[in-house]
Design an enzyme around this catalytic site. Structure first.
Site, mmCIF file in Angstrom:
data_model
loop_
_atom_site.group_PDB
_atom_site.id
_atom_site.type_symbol
_atom_site.label_atom_id
_atom_site.label_comp_id
_atom_site.label_asym_id
_atom_site.label_seq_id
_atom_site.Cartn_x
_atom_site.Cartn_y
_atom_site.Cartn_z
ATOM 1 N N SER A 171 -7.866 -3.091 3.099
ATOM 2 C CA SER A 171 -7.473 -3.823 2.838
ATOM 3 C C SER A 171 -6.239 -3.254 1.166
ATOM 4 C CB SER A 171 -8.836 -4.560 1.935
ATOM 5 O OG SER A 171 -8.591 -4.520 0.849
ATOM 6 N N TYR B 263 -16.278 -2.305 -5.059
ATOM 7 C CA TYR B 263 -15.706 -2.690 -3.795
ATOM 8 C C TYR B 263 -14.032 -1.671 -3.388
ATOM 9 C CZ TYR B 263 -14.361 -5.604 -0.224
ATOM 10 O OH TYR B 263 -13.005 -5.291 1.246
#
Length: 282
Positions: free
Chosen positions: A134, A147
């Site tokens: 990501s 995260y």
């Protein structure tokens, strides 16, 4: 004997994993779509895709999945590490058990699968490992630090791995989308509850409002969100290219944000992040 192109994809119940399984199957690759609940993969099975149960927190299920593919094709030729879990909240308040669970799936599970498939890839002299990261692997807005840490770790291990296994004909790529139109973020936001009288509750309220605005397309992140199918296109390029790139940012938002990360000093980039994402008052 021709090398195996058998493709193992994790996290195929929905979203990116499902889109990747369908795209690579249509491209002619023998795809094994996996997930914790095999019943959730029934739609893929109806399309002619092989499905297997694989829980990344259960090493025995990972070993069984790899052994099945090796028995069918001689080796796993392509590994797409897609499965992921989110843990969100202010660093001070996130339970450590939740952090450990997220690292187990997002990092350790992907790492163990990589270890299991590499002997076969080395033996046949080729292979592709595609890790779904990501832009949050390279920038870290407030509210999701733990995260994001799993994605930072995935990026670091992929960079080292890429250099270690190139000698064996194995290529490693990272896929780096920004906002993707899946249920992942909406599910993660259920964790933004805070404790009673949390010092961060006002911040959590901002995050919830922002998520709604993203979903409705009223923010930059919402307007430029990409579909799972767009991410699957990048996965296919990484799998099928003769010279795959180390990184594939997906969509204009990902490319723009990562470009600014490279160009701006930390203080200026912090100001950019605080304008684009919810942040506690300074």
């Amino acid at each position: 004997m021709a090398p195996s192109h058998a493709t193992l994809i994790t996290g195929c119940s929905s979203g990116i994993g499902r889109a990747a399984a369908l795209r690579l199957h249509r491209a002619g690759l023998p795809v094994y779509a996996t997930g914790r609940d095999r019943a959730a993969l029934a739609g893929l099975a109806e399309q002619g895709i092989s499905t297997l149960r694989l829980d990344l927190t259960d090493e025995a299920s990972a070993e069984a999945a790899v052994k099945r593919i090796v028995a069918d094709h001689g080796a796993v030729g392509v590994l797409v590490n897609n499965a992921g879990s989110g843990v969100h909240g202010a660093v001070e308040e996130v339970p450590l058990d939740s952090v450990r669970d997220s690292f187990q799936t997002n990092l350790f599970g992907a790492l163990r699968l990589t270890q299991l498939v590499l002997p076969g890839m080395r033996e046949q002299g080729s292979g592709r490992i595609v890790n779904i990261s990501s832009i949050l692997g390279r920038l870290s807005p407030p509210g999701g630090a733990l995260y994001h840490a799993t994605k930072h770790a995935l990026e670091a291990y992929s960079d080292s791995l890429r250099l270690e296994v190139a000698q064996f004909g194995v290529r490693v790529s990272l896929i780096e989308p920004a906002t993707v139109r899946t249920q992942f973020f909406a599910t993660a936001l259920t964790q933004f509850a805070g404790r009673p009288e949390s010092a961060y509750q006002e911040f959590y309220d901002k995050l919830a409002e922002w998520a709604i605005a993203v979903h409705e397309g009223r923010t930059t992140a919402g307007r430029f969100a990409v579909t799972p199918e767009k991410v699957a296109e990048a996965i296919e390029r990484a799998v099928r290219s003769r010279r795959p790139k180390a990184r594939y940012p997906v969509g204009p938002l990902a490319r723009g944000a990562l470009g600014l990360r490279r160009m701006l000093p930390d203080a200026a980039f912090d100001r950019f992040v605080a304008r684009q994402f919810p942040a506690p008052p300074r």
